[in-house]
Design a protein around this motif. Structure first.
Motif, PDB file in Angstrom:
ATOM      1  N   ILE A 167      58.677 -19.910 -47.956  1.00 52.37           N
ATOM      2  CA  ILE A 167      57.492 -19.106 -48.273  1.00 52.37           C
ATOM      3  C   ILE A 167      57.735 -17.616 -48.047  1.00 52.37           C
ATOM      4  CG2 ILE A 167      55.079 -18.678 -47.696  1.00 52.37           C
ATOM      5  CD1 ILE A 167      54.953 -21.662 -46.818  1.00 52.37           C
ATOM      6  N   PHE A 168      58.017 -17.250 -46.806  1.00 50.92           N
ATOM      7  CA  PHE A 168      57.998 -15.835 -46.441  1.00 50.92           C
ATOM      8  C   PHE A 168      59.169 -15.037 -47.000  1.00 50.92           C
ATOM      9  CE2 PHE A 168      55.269 -17.789 -43.215  1.00 50.92           C
ATOM     10  CZ  PHE A 168      54.110 -17.086 -43.488  1.00 50.92           C
TER      11      PHE A 168
ATOM     12  N   ARG B  59      60.277 -15.363 -49.917  1.00 45.76           N
ATOM     13  CA  ARG B  59      60.040 -15.246 -51.351  1.00 45.76           C
ATOM     14  C   ARG B  59      58.854 -14.324 -51.659  1.00 45.76           C
ATOM     15  NH1 ARG B  59      63.323 -18.998 -53.596  1.00 45.76           N
ATOM     16  NH2 ARG B  59      63.840 -20.807 -52.338  1.00 45.76           N
ATOM     17  N   LEU B  60      58.226 -13.764 -50.632  1.00 47.45           N
ATOM     18  CA  LEU B  60      57.053 -12.922 -50.858  1.00 47.45           C
ATOM     19  C   LEU B  60      57.393 -11.611 -51.557  1.00 47.45           C
ATOM     20  CD1 LEU B  60      54.822 -13.213 -47.679  1.00 47.45           C
ATOM     21  CD2 LEU B  60      54.447 -14.182 -49.928  1.00 47.45           C
ATOM     22  N   ASN B  61      58.400 -10.912 -51.072  1.00 51.50           N
ATOM     23  CA  ASN B  61      58.794  -9.607 -51.610  1.00 51.50           C
ATOM     24  C   ASN B  61      57.595  -8.688 -51.778  1.00 51.50           C
ATOM     25  OD1 ASN B  61      61.544 -10.126 -51.704  1.00 51.50           O
ATOM     26  ND2 ASN B  61      61.376 -11.104 -53.704  1.00 51.50           N
ATOM     27  N   PHE B  62      56.870  -8.496 -50.696  1.00 51.99           N
ATOM     28  CA  PHE B  62      55.705  -7.618 -50.705  1.00 51.99           C
ATOM     29  C   PHE B  62      56.159  -6.185 -50.953  1.00 51.99           C
ATOM     30  CE2 PHE B  62      52.430  -5.149 -48.406  1.00 51.99           C
ATOM     31  CZ  PHE B  62      51.326  -5.565 -49.133  1.00 51.99           C
TER      32      PHE B  62
ATOM     33  N   ASN C 239      59.860  -8.621 -46.637  1.00 47.49           N
ATOM     34  CA  ASN C 239      59.741 -10.048 -46.363  1.00 47.49           C
ATOM     35  C   ASN C 239      59.484 -10.233 -44.870  1.00 47.49           C
ATOM     36  OD1 ASN C 239      60.394 -10.805 -49.027  1.00 47.49           O
ATOM     37  ND2 ASN C 239      62.559 -10.583 -48.560  1.00 47.49           N
TER      38      ASN C 239
END
Length: 169
Positions: free
Chosen positions: A23-24, A26-29, A34
């Motif tokens: 999950i985290f 793959r966020l690429n905020f 990440n």
């Protein structure tokens, strides 16, 4: 519920590795941020522990994430550093009280707990991003990554620790 600390910590270990990898990461905020929420393992782990086992588990946690993400032992190095520095950070945040038999996180203030979590995250991020870049010419980029990823990680960790806190935490 789960009464065995071993079972609870095993489940936390596995779930944090899976959450980080699936999950985290793959966020690429904002394109490159990440959060690294696996630091919660060091926050939630019991206070009175077998220190060599804790250091081994810290290494194993980071190494497990490195295997999935192919990050060349950066997470293992950062996680082992956090595991090693945890008693010093606890003494800084909670004073000598944490060494007493009756000490629990519930007996501390929210500010002390968030400060402790923030310091764990800061140590982890400093080690990780410094060795990821490994160049003094990129010091501003390193600091930017530490600050932005650290703030997002802290917010998510505070939320997750509030949601999944147990009576033994």
């Amino acid at each position: 519920m789960l009464t065995s600390p071993i079972a609870l910590n095993t489940i936390r270990f596995v779930l944090l590795v899976l959450a980080q990898v699936l999950i985290f990461n793959r966020l690429n905020f904002l394109g490159s941020i990440n959060p690294m929420v696996y630091v919660l393992f060091f926050y939630w782990y019991p206070i009175r522990i077998n220190r060599p086992l804790f250091l081994f588990l810290g290494f194993l946690l980071g190494f497990s994430i490195d295997i999935f993400l192919d990050t060349m032992a950066l997470h293992a190095m950062a996680a082992l550093t956090v595991a090693f520095s945890r008693p010093v950070l606890m003494r800084f945040c909670f004073g000598a009280n944490f060494e007493f038999q009756g000490f629990t996180f519930k007996s501390t203030t929210k500010v002390q707990r968030v400060t402790f979590l923030a310091l764990l995250i800061l140590v982890q991020h400093i080690v990780f991003f410094t060795f990821e870049m490994l160049s003094f010419s990129h010091i501003l980029l390193i600091l930017k990554k530490i600050v932005f990823t650290g703030v997002l990680t802290l917010v998510l960790c505070v939320l997750l620790s509030s949601l999944f806190a147990t009576e033994t935490d």
